[in-house]
Scaffold this motif. Sequence first.
Motif, PDB file in Angstrom:
ATOM      1  N   ALA A 102       9.634  -5.182  13.189  1.00  0.00           N
ATOM      2  CA  ALA A 102      11.008  -4.995  12.701  1.00  0.00           C
ATOM      3  C   ALA A 102      11.209  -5.740  11.378  1.00  0.00           C
ATOM      4  N   ILE A 103      10.299  -6.663  11.055  1.00  0.00           N
ATOM      5  CA  ILE A 103      10.447  -7.473   9.835  1.00  0.00           C
ATOM      6  C   ILE A 103       9.919  -6.696   8.620  1.00  0.00           C
ATOM      7  N   PRO A 104      10.316  -7.089   7.399  1.00  0.00           N
ATOM      8  CA  PRO A 104       9.820  -6.388   6.215  1.00  0.00           C
ATOM      9  C   PRO A 104       8.289  -6.482   6.076  1.00  0.00           C
ATOM     10  N   VAL A 105       7.719  -5.350   5.707  1.00  0.00           N
ATOM     11  CA  VAL A 105       6.264  -5.252   5.501  1.00  0.00           C
ATOM     12  C   VAL A 105       6.022  -5.044   4.009  1.00  0.00           C
ATOM     13  N   ILE A 106       5.382  -6.033   3.406  1.00  0.00           N
ATOM     14  CA  ILE A 106       5.131  -5.983   1.962  1.00  0.00           C
ATOM     15  C   ILE A 106       3.657  -5.625   1.758  1.00  0.00           C
ATOM     16  N   ALA A 107       3.394  -4.596   0.962  1.00  0.00           N
ATOM     17  CA  ALA A 107       2.002  -4.208   0.710  1.00  0.00           C
ATOM     18  C   ALA A 107       1.580  -4.796  -0.632  1.00  0.00           C
ATOM     19  N   SER A 108       0.291  -5.095  -0.735  1.00  0.00           N
ATOM     20  CA  SER A 108      -0.202  -5.761  -1.948  1.00  0.00           C
ATOM     21  C   SER A 108      -1.267  -4.919  -2.636  1.00  0.00           C
ATOM     22  N   VAL A 109      -1.228  -4.924  -3.965  1.00  0.00           N
ATOM     23  CA  VAL A 109      -2.197  -4.136  -4.741  1.00  0.00           C
ATOM     24  C   VAL A 109      -2.864  -5.021  -5.769  1.00  0.00           C
ATOM     25  N   ASN A 110      -4.170  -4.841  -5.911  1.00  0.00           N
ATOM     26  CA  ASN A 110      -4.914  -5.500  -6.987  1.00  0.00           C
ATOM     27  C   ASN A 110      -5.761  -4.434  -7.654  1.00  0.00           C
ATOM     28  N   ALA A 111      -5.413  -4.088  -8.899  1.00  0.00           N
ATOM     29  CA  ALA A 111      -6.166  -3.031  -9.586  1.00  0.00           C
ATOM     30  C   ALA A 111      -6.554  -3.518 -10.969  1.00  0.00           C
ATOM     31  N   THR A 112      -7.234  -2.662 -11.715  1.00  0.00           N
ATOM     32  CA  THR A 112      -7.713  -3.110 -13.023  1.00  0.00           C
ATOM     33  C   THR A 112      -6.925  -2.499 -14.183  1.00  0.00           C
ATOM     34  N   THR A 113      -6.186  -1.426 -13.916  1.00  0.00           N
ATOM     35  CA  THR A 113      -5.410  -0.823 -15.003  1.00  0.00           C
ATOM     36  C   THR A 113      -3.974  -0.599 -14.529  1.00  0.00           C
ATOM     37  N   PRO A 114      -3.032  -0.558 -15.452  1.00  0.00           N
ATOM     38  CA  PRO A 114      -1.640  -0.314 -15.056  1.00  0.00           C
ATOM     39  C   PRO A 114      -1.495   0.996 -14.281  1.00  0.00           C
ATOM     40  N   SER A 115      -2.226   2.042 -14.678  1.00  0.00           N
ATOM     41  CA  SER A 115      -2.044   3.320 -13.975  1.00  0.00           C
ATOM     42  C   SER A 115      -2.583   3.237 -12.550  1.00  0.00           C
ATOM     43  N   ALA A 116      -3.672   2.494 -12.350  1.00  0.00           N
ATOM     44  CA  ALA A 116      -4.186   2.349 -10.975  1.00  0.00           C
ATOM     45  C   ALA A 116      -3.213   1.513 -10.137  1.00  0.00           C
ATOM     46  N   PHE A 117      -2.631   0.469 -10.727  1.00  0.00           N
ATOM     47  CA  PHE A 117      -1.620  -0.314 -10.008  1.00  0.00           C
ATOM     48  C   PHE A 117      -0.495   0.617  -9.549  1.00  0.00           C
ATOM     49  N   ALA A 118      -0.068   1.503 -10.469  1.00  0.00           N
ATOM     50  CA  ALA A 118       1.051   2.390 -10.155  1.00  0.00           C
ATOM     51  C   ALA A 118       0.659   3.407  -9.086  1.00  0.00           C
ATOM     52  N   ARG A 119      -0.536   3.966  -9.233  1.00  0.00           N
ATOM     53  CA  ARG A 119      -0.980   5.012  -8.293  1.00  0.00           C
ATOM     54  C   ARG A 119      -1.052   4.451  -6.864  1.00  0.00           C
ATOM     55  N   TYR A 120      -1.706   3.300  -6.705  1.00  0.00           N
ATOM     56  CA  TYR A 120      -1.883   2.758  -5.350  1.00  0.00           C
ATOM     57  C   TYR A 120      -0.562   2.228  -4.785  1.00  0.00           C
ATOM     58  N   SER A 121       0.308   1.750  -5.669  1.00  0.00           N
ATOM     59  CA  SER A 121       1.618   1.300  -5.175  1.00  0.00           C
ATOM     60  C   SER A 121       2.376   2.482  -4.576  1.00  0.00           C
ATOM     61  N   CYS A 122       2.245   3.653  -5.212  1.00  0.00           N
ATOM     62  CA  CYS A 122       2.927   4.844  -4.685  1.00  0.00           C
ATOM     63  C   CYS A 122       2.365   5.223  -3.316  1.00  0.00           C
ATOM     64  N   VAL A 123       1.040   5.151  -3.181  1.00  0.00           N
ATOM     65  CA  VAL A 123       0.420   5.492  -1.898  1.00  0.00           C
ATOM     66  C   VAL A 123       1.000   4.592  -0.802  1.00  0.00           C
ATOM     67  N   LEU A 124       1.140   3.304  -1.112  1.00  0.00           N
ATOM     68  CA  LEU A 124       1.582   2.346  -0.091  1.00  0.00           C
ATOM     69  C   LEU A 124       3.083   2.468   0.192  1.00  0.00           C
ATOM     70  N   THR A 125       3.862   2.790  -0.820  1.00  0.00           N
ATOM     71  CA  THR A 125       5.301   2.973  -0.538  1.00  0.00           C
ATOM     72  C   THR A 125       5.519   4.299   0.192  1.00  0.00           C
ATOM     73  N   ASP A 126       4.713   5.302  -0.134  1.00  0.00           N
ATOM     74  CA  ASP A 126       4.826   6.561   0.617  1.00  0.00           C
ATOM     75  C   ASP A 126       4.513   6.325   2.096  1.00  0.00           C
ATOM     76  N   ALA A 127       3.622   5.370   2.359  1.00  0.00           N
ATOM     77  CA  ALA A 127       3.265   5.072   3.756  1.00  0.00           C
ATOM     78  C   ALA A 127       4.350   4.249   4.444  1.00  0.00           C
ATOM     79  N   GLY A 128       5.325   3.772   3.679  1.00  0.00           N
ATOM     80  CA  GLY A 128       6.452   3.061   4.298  1.00  0.00           C
ATOM     81  C   GLY A 128       6.611   1.604   3.902  1.00  0.00           C
ATOM     82  N   ALA A 129       5.794   1.105   2.961  1.00  0.00           N
ATOM     83  CA  ALA A 129       5.912  -0.320   2.591  1.00  0.00           C
ATOM     84  C   ALA A 129       7.334  -0.610   2.107  1.00  0.00           C
TER      85      ALA A 129
END
Length: 342
Positions: A102-129
């Motif tokens: 029930a508590i907030p779930v924060i997902a974390s990303v470590n990438a090498t380029t701004p576009s990869a940071f953005a792409r993986y962040s979208c995947v994780l927020t789409d999953a519900g982060a």
Amino acid sequence: MADLRTRYLGFELRTPLVASAGPLTGRLDTLVRLEEAGISAVVLPSLFEEELVSESLELHDVLELGTEQFGEALSYLPDPGFYEMGPERHAQLVASAKDHLAIPVIASVNATTPSAFARYSCVLTDAGADAIELNLYAVPANPDVGADAVESRYLEAIAAVRDVVTVPVSAKLSPFFSSTGHFAVRAAEAGADGLVLFNRFYQPDLDLESLDVLPIVELSHPFELRLPLRWIAILRSRLPGVSLAASSGVHDGLSALKALLVGADVAMMTSALLQLGADHVRSVEAELRSWLADHEYVSSSELRGSVSQATGSDAGEFERANYVKVLHSWTSADNFAVPGLD
Ligand SMILES: Cc1cc2nc3c(=O)[nH]c(=O)nc-3n(C[C@H](O)[C@H](O)[C@H](O)COP(=O)(O)O)c2cc1C
């Protein structure tokens, strides 16, 4: 009982105790135990871009294997679980954490380029982060690349993620900037709703027999809290609308309390939970409550930030004065004794 509620990244949390990214937040069973013990939010282990690239290469190798001998090829195929490669596994962890907690779930990303940071962040927020933490951990090992270029890259990553997700975004920083405070302010301007101070750099050792480099993960020591304490104290009044998390060296209730005193909104823990287990959260909370009761506070918000530096004070002067004072306090210490010196 003292009211321990706090706000972090826009979420109202029951207490300021958060589990930072680490092995205990990477499994559903331990996530559930952390919540049962009273943790107020969790940060899942980072989705590392390199991890995904190497997984893709591994899959490619397995698929290539045996294609010359078709009769046998099918038996070489990896089992279906293997296809859940790439961001899928992280997305699945986010989804099941959201299902069970029930508590907030924060997902974390470590990438090498701004576009990869953005792409993986979208995947994780789409999953519900519920929020994204950007793990800005990179060792700028190329002497041809200057500080400005390194910092711009980080800021571009924050801005790129801010552009594509609607959930809160925090940036987990290293303490190794020429001007840590300046970078923190720029990170907030680039779109970070919160800052996690700090990440720890894992420093490999050498094996003198094999001459191998030993990748060593050492857990933190309580004294390491002093670095986040200093910087949160300096930054609190300068970043009034930005959530601040203390990370590194929070091992017990008293260290969480110090984090609050300098102005942190939450105190994050990994090492102490790895050493003492998820149930340690209960004693950290109990210690926090008992200190507040003994000192007649009815809520933790009464003391939050009361030991941070006021806006307008010259943090540099203050730090320099303290530096000189600390060095002098050593020479005048009662037990000062150097072998060979009278
Ligand atoms: C085994 C281990 C794994 C970790 N994995 C991550 C990770 O995936 N992402 C991240 O941002 N930090 C990671 N960390 C760092 C922790 O989240 C935390 O910032 C650091 O350990 C300092 O906090 P502590 O003193 O409470 O341990 C890891 C730490 C440890 C010990």
